[in-house]
Write an enzyme that holds these catalytic residues in place. Structure first.
Site, PDB file in Angstrom:
ATOM      1  N   ASP A 364     -18.192 -21.247  29.743  1.00 24.84           N
ATOM      2  CA  ASP A 364     -19.414 -21.462  28.974  1.00 24.84           C
ATOM      3  C   ASP A 364     -20.201 -22.685  29.470  1.00 24.84           C
ATOM      4  O   ASP A 364     -19.610 -23.700  29.823  1.00 24.84           O
ATOM      5  CB  ASP A 364     -18.977 -21.688  27.507  1.00 24.84           C
ATOM      6  CG  ASP A 364     -20.107 -21.544  26.544  1.00 24.84           C
ATOM      7  OD1 ASP A 364     -21.248 -21.392  26.990  1.00 24.84           O
ATOM      8  OD2 ASP A 364     -19.840 -21.577  25.326  1.00 24.84           O
ATOM      9  N   ARG A 440     -20.656 -20.253  14.373  1.00 22.08           N
ATOM     10  CA  ARG A 440     -20.750 -21.093  15.576  1.00 22.08           C
ATOM     11  C   ARG A 440     -22.216 -21.202  16.035  1.00 22.08           C
ATOM     12  O   ARG A 440     -22.534 -21.050  17.218  1.00 22.08           O
ATOM     13  CB  ARG A 440     -19.894 -20.519  16.703  1.00 22.08           C
ATOM     14  CG  ARG A 440     -19.464 -21.564  17.708  1.00 22.08           C
ATOM     15  CD  ARG A 440     -18.937 -20.934  18.979  1.00 22.08           C
ATOM     16  NE  ARG A 440     -18.299 -21.942  19.815  1.00 22.08           N
ATOM     17  CZ  ARG A 440     -18.106 -21.813  21.109  1.00 22.08           C
ATOM     18  NH1 ARG A 440     -18.474 -20.738  21.744  1.00 22.08           N
ATOM     19  NH2 ARG A 440     -17.510 -22.760  21.794  1.00 22.08           N
ATOM     20  N   LYS A 473     -15.491 -13.084  32.331  1.00 23.15           N
ATOM     21  CA  LYS A 473     -14.847 -13.305  31.020  1.00 23.15           C
ATOM     22  C   LYS A 473     -15.880 -12.951  29.960  1.00 23.15           C
ATOM     23  O   LYS A 473     -16.949 -13.568  29.894  1.00 23.15           O
ATOM     24  CB  LYS A 473     -14.415 -14.770  30.906  1.00 23.15           C
ATOM     25  CG  LYS A 473     -13.770 -15.115  29.568  1.00 23.15           C
ATOM     26  CD  LYS A 473     -13.190 -16.529  29.621  1.00 23.15           C
ATOM     27  CE  LYS A 473     -12.694 -17.017  28.283  1.00 23.15           C
ATOM     28  NZ  LYS A 473     -12.342 -18.449  28.310  1.00 23.15           N
ATOM     29  N   TRP A 474     -15.569 -11.947  29.151  1.00 20.16           N
ATOM     30  CA  TRP A 474     -16.525 -11.401  28.161  1.00 20.16           C
ATOM     31  C   TRP A 474     -16.106 -11.902  26.780  1.00 20.16           C
ATOM     32  O   TRP A 474     -15.166 -11.403  26.196  1.00 20.16           O
ATOM     33  CB  TRP A 474     -16.462  -9.871  28.215  1.00 20.16           C
ATOM     34  CG  TRP A 474     -17.452  -9.149  27.359  1.00 20.16           C
ATOM     35  CD1 TRP A 474     -17.423  -9.007  26.005  1.00 20.16           C
ATOM     36  CD2 TRP A 474     -18.620  -8.448  27.793  1.00 20.16           C
ATOM     37  NE1 TRP A 474     -18.484  -8.271  25.558  1.00 20.16           N
ATOM     38  CE2 TRP A 474     -19.244  -7.907  26.650  1.00 20.16           C
ATOM     39  CE3 TRP A 474     -19.198  -8.220  29.041  1.00 20.16           C
ATOM     40  CZ2 TRP A 474     -20.408  -7.145  26.715  1.00 20.16           C
ATOM     41  CZ3 TRP A 474     -20.370  -7.456  29.108  1.00 20.16           C
ATOM     42  CH2 TRP A 474     -20.958  -6.935  27.957  1.00 20.16           C
ATOM     43  N   ASP A 475     -16.838 -12.893  26.281  1.00 13.33           N
ATOM     44  CA  ASP A 475     -16.429 -13.571  25.042  1.00 13.33           C
ATOM     45  C   ASP A 475     -17.190 -13.018  23.826  1.00 13.33           C
ATOM     46  O   ASP A 475     -18.219 -12.329  23.967  1.00 13.33           O
ATOM     47  CB  ASP A 475     -16.693 -15.077  25.215  1.00 13.33           C
ATOM     48  CG  ASP A 475     -15.775 -15.951  24.369  1.00 13.33           C
ATOM     49  OD1 ASP A 475     -15.128 -15.425  23.449  1.00 13.33           O
ATOM     50  OD2 ASP A 475     -15.729 -17.173  24.632  1.00 13.33           O
ATOM     51  N   ASN A 477     -17.701 -14.735  19.791  1.00 11.63           N
ATOM     52  CA  ASN A 477     -17.199 -15.885  19.036  1.00 11.63           C
ATOM     53  C   ASN A 477     -17.548 -15.974  17.556  1.00 11.63           C
ATOM     54  O   ASN A 477     -17.573 -17.078  17.008  1.00 11.63           O
ATOM     55  CB  ASN A 477     -17.670 -17.168  19.719  1.00 11.63           C
ATOM     56  CG  ASN A 477     -16.783 -17.518  20.889  1.00 11.63           C
ATOM     57  OD1 ASN A 477     -15.604 -17.788  20.717  1.00 11.63           O
ATOM     58  ND2 ASN A 477     -17.339 -17.497  22.089  1.00 11.63           N
ATOM     59  N   CYS A 523     -12.311 -11.524  25.580  1.00 15.91           N
ATOM     60  CA  CYS A 523     -11.941 -12.715  24.829  1.00 15.91           C
ATOM     61  C   CYS A 523     -12.752 -12.650  23.551  1.00 15.91           C
ATOM     62  O   CYS A 523     -13.853 -12.106  23.545  1.00 15.91           O
ATOM     63  CB  CYS A 523     -12.344 -13.932  25.669  1.00 15.91           C
ATOM     64  SG  CYS A 523     -12.254 -15.509  24.825  1.00 15.91           S
ATOM     65  N   ASP A 545      -6.984 -19.197  21.877  1.00 15.70           N
ATOM     66  CA  ASP A 545      -7.533 -20.506  22.229  1.00 15.70           C
ATOM     67  C   ASP A 545      -6.482 -21.588  22.065  1.00 15.70           C
ATOM     68  O   ASP A 545      -6.712 -22.741  22.436  1.00 15.70           O
ATOM     69  CB  ASP A 545      -8.744 -20.826  21.339  1.00 15.70           C
ATOM     70  CG  ASP A 545     -10.022 -20.270  21.933  1.00 15.70           C
ATOM     71  OD1 ASP A 545      -9.989 -19.818  23.088  1.00 15.70           O
ATOM     72  OD2 ASP A 545     -11.051 -20.287  21.235  1.00 15.70           O
TER      73      ASP A 545
HETATM   74  C1  DGJ Z   1     -14.004 -19.247  23.150  1.00 14.67           C
HETATM   75  C2  DGJ Z   1     -13.015 -18.912  24.227  1.00 14.67           C
HETATM   76  O1  DGJ Z   1     -11.838 -18.425  23.682  1.00 14.67           O
HETATM   77  C3  DGJ Z   1     -12.774 -20.145  25.089  1.00 14.67           C
HETATM   78  O2  DGJ Z   1     -11.794 -19.872  26.034  1.00 14.67           O
HETATM   79  C4  DGJ Z   1     -14.067 -20.547  25.707  1.00 14.67           C
HETATM   80  O3  DGJ Z   1     -14.483 -19.564  26.602  1.00 14.67           O
HETATM   81  C5  DGJ Z   1     -15.106 -20.794  24.638  1.00 14.67           C
HETATM   82  N1  DGJ Z   1     -15.236 -19.690  23.750  1.00 14.67           N
HETATM   83  C6  DGJ Z   1     -16.439 -21.096  25.265  1.00 14.67           C
HETATM   84  O4  DGJ Z   1     -17.429 -21.207  24.343  1.00 14.67           O
END
Ligand code: DGJ
Length: 684
Positions: A364, A440, A473-475, A477, A523, A545
């Protein structure tokens, strides 16, 4: 492997298991048996159970037949069975009662795809499918129950289609993908529970009368309860006893339940959560439910785990990375968070390459004005203040160091302070006349909209085309709130969470097909979407995390119950650990992370010479055991203060035992770890 239809009985079997369904004289489907392989002669015994005889006597007089004590294969709503139904439809006149009965069936070689949904797959030699069509006794509504049996697996996969052949719209209020009625169960329920940074902790509780449930209402499969539901016999443990498991190939709201009645019959179900769900099924339309994987294991949890691991490694995960060695990576997240520039990244990369790391992942913070988590999601263009020579040059420089280059995205999200939000405030999930909750500091994009889908596909493609990017890496959150889409009709609003997941799958399908060489890791704030649905598109998933080695023992233990070793992202991070503050030796951190898909996530530049040397050796070691750990057979030898995980490769020529003692104890006794899965005629 075969599917036999004889004496109004279906028998699906292979060398390991049998699944038996009986069609009664009144054309209801009764569940007879799911377990170790049985032979036709044995079936009479199973069929002549007390309840079934009673039903047979009563079913001549249709109004009095008693379904509530019978093991049904598909439970209609409104009958005299008050347990949780498999289906609840709402007709034009508001009525909800149905009576689904056997109509016809088809036996198919292979396994048809599930339109728009991830699912296990196999060739015509590997799998056969039975589709039983039921019809409602009064309306032209059909239900197709699909059962697939694989040649070498103690597995049945199931899903349910609903077809509306009436002239009117029907609302689907509830549909399970699989309902399994079990006679006299006295056992335990095992589930994987948790929260952010504490995902998938093993939890076991005795079954009792009433409904025991695992569920998500967050829009994603969630950190809290994984869509894995297990019934274990009282005496079952790692290597002994009967275990029955359902795992849902779906990444959204789900509900898995076990309803136990006074007779100790258990109805085990898995499906889309009916919370805030209603689907309008128009004339001639079909609704396809996601798939459930059912495992029957008679040699304990280990047997169940081996089945899931092999099935998912061979028949769920796809693409060129399916069996390929996964690269050892350095991720800069815990090393720098948002505070980096090109020089810092290149310094880290240089050090990583010198230590033998194979892939550098820029996490990120590389786009828009993203210097903290309050901004820029949606603005997928490079931040030239941080990376003045752009991604192309950066990736070249990293490639020149002998490493691959990968990048982080969170494409489903939008920051309210982003450029994108200024242009398209209407693109978020939420109400435009209300204050919507942020998570977030971000909103979720309404990816059910075609224009949003195009935007995501284009912006991710532009970046992937702009540089040599070999990993994504496809996040994701945050979770769903304010569940409303401004582009769906009022009567479609309760379709939003399922439509969202279908849209996500469609986007992932397009991108993973277009960029078939790119390795995708999903992710969701760590392991908030660690499910077989995501695994179908992304062959690895960031486990949690929480990178503390000791907490990871529990997280990785629980995850390993169903999900293959190669799927589990595991990194060595710095101490004191950023999540829990614990200090653990580098050796411990290395061993725990080497028990999965290995990588690092710490500032290599701050390490001592000795630490770097140790890391070099860890990497050297992992390269020699990688194939065994990622694709070998896992044995959980011990799960107490001493945790031992053992991996044996396919031809049994290599064995890896990872052992951690959590607390130092004054204990002079000599401990022996008994190894398993070894070749009888070999020395190790
Ligand atoms: C959440 C992920 O699990 C972390 O590894 C990282 O990529 C953060 N987001 C970045 O904002």
């Amino acid at each position: 492997m075969a599917i036999i239809w004889d004496k109004r009985t279906f028998h699906l079997f292979n060398e390991k298991i049998s699944y038996v369904i009986k069609v009664t004289d009144a054309n209801h489907l009764m569940h007879v048996y799911f377990g170790e392989r049985v032979y036709e002669d044995d079936l009479d015994y199973a069929l002549n159970s007390r309840n079934y005889d009673k039903y047979r006597r009563e079913s001549a007089d249709n109004e009095n037949m008693n379904l509530q004590y019978l093991p049904q294969e598909f439970a209609s709503f409104g009958s005299n069975d008050p347990r949780l139904p498999s289906i609840r439809l709402e007709f034009k006149d508001g009525s909800r009662t149905t009576d689904f009965k056997y109509h016809r069936h088809q036996i198919i070689k292979g396994k048809p795809k599930l339109e728009g949904l991830p699912a296990t797959y196999g060739t015509e030699d590997e799998v056969e499918t039975l589709v039983i069509t039921l019809k409602d006794a009064y309306e032209d509504v059909f239900v197709e129950l699909s059962y697939s049996i694989f040649k070498d697996y103690n597995v049945i996969t199931r899903h349910t289609n609903i077809i509306n052949n009436t002239k009117h719209k029907i609302n689907i209020e509830r549909i399970t993908s699989a309902t399994l009625d079990l006679s006299h169960v006295e056992g335990d329920m095992i589930q994987l529970s948790g929260t952010w940074a504490k995902e998938r902790f093993y939890e076991r509780t005795p079954l009792r009368q009433g409904i025991q449930e695992i569920a998500s209402r967050k829009g994603s499969s969630s950190h809290d309860l994984n869509p894995l539901l297990i019934i274990a016999s009282k005496d079952a443990h790692e290597t002994y006893g009967e275990v029955l498991a359902m795992n849902f190939v779906y990444s959204g709201n789900f509900e898995g339940s076990i309803e136990v009645d006074a007779q100790k019959m258990a109805r085990m179900s898995m499906g889309i959560n009916d919370f805030d769900f209603k689907w309008a099924l128009h004339p001639n339309d079909t609704f396809v439910s996601p798939e459930v994987v059912l495992v029957y294991a008679n040699d304990g949890l280990e047997d169940m785990t081996h089945t899931f691991h092999n099935l998912y490694s061979n028949h769920l995960i796809k693409g060129k990375h399916k069996h390929a060695p996964r690269p050892i990576l350095l991720n800069n997240w815990e090393a720098t968070y948002f505070d980096f520039n090109e020089t810092k990244i290149l310094n880290l990369a240089q050090e990583a390459s010198a230590l033998g790391i194979e892939l550098f992942v820029l996490d990120d913070g590389w786009f828009g004005k993203r210097n903290n988590d309050q901004t820029s999601l949606g603005d997928w263009f490079v931040n030239k203040d941080k990376l003045p020579s752009g991604l192309d040059n950066l990736s070249k420089k990293i490639n020149d160091l002998g490493m691959k280059f990968g990048i982080w995205f969170e494409p489903e999200m939008i920051s309210p302070t982003s450029e994108l939000y200024k242009k398209h405030p209407e693109w978020i999930i939420g109400h435009h006349h209300r204050r919507n909750y942020q998570g977030r500091s971000q909103y979720i994009l309404d990816i059910t909209r075609k224009d949003v889908q195009t935007y995501i596909l284009d912006s991710v493609s532009n970046i992937l085309d702009s540089a040599n990017i070999e990993y994504v890496k496809w996040d994701y959150n945050r979770f769903f709130t304010d569940i409303y889409s401004s582009h769906l009709k009022p009567e479609q609003q309760k379709e939003l969470t399922h439509r969202y997941i279908l849209s996500l799958y469609s986007i992932l399908d397009k991108l993973t097909t277009k960029y078939k060489d790119v390795l995708f890791e999903s992710c969701a704030g760590g392991g908030g979407r660690f499910d077989p649905g995501m695994l179908y598109y992304t062959p690895q998933i960031w486990t949690s995390d929480n990178t503390d080695a000791i907490e990871r023992l529990k997280i990785q233990h629980g995850t390993s119950l169903a999900y293959p070793n190669a799927a589990m992202g595991c990194h060595v991070s710095s101490v004191p650990n950023h999540q829990v503050g614990r200090i653990t030796p580098l050796k411990t951190r290395g061993i725990v992370a080497m028990s999965g898909n290995f990588g690092y996530e710490l500032n290599l530049l701050e390490l001592s010479k000795e630490e770097k040397e140790e890391i070099k050796n860890q990497i050297k070691t992992y390269k020699t055991i990688r194939n065994t750990v990622q694709y070998g057979t896992l044995f959980r030898l011990s799960n107490a203060n001493d945790v031992s995980w053992m991996y044996v490769n396919k031809d049994k020529s290599q064995v890896v035992v990872n052992h951690i003692r959590q607390k130092g104890l004054v204990d002079p006794s000599i401990k022996t770890i008994k190894l398993k899965g070894l070749a009888k005629d070999a020395y190790y």
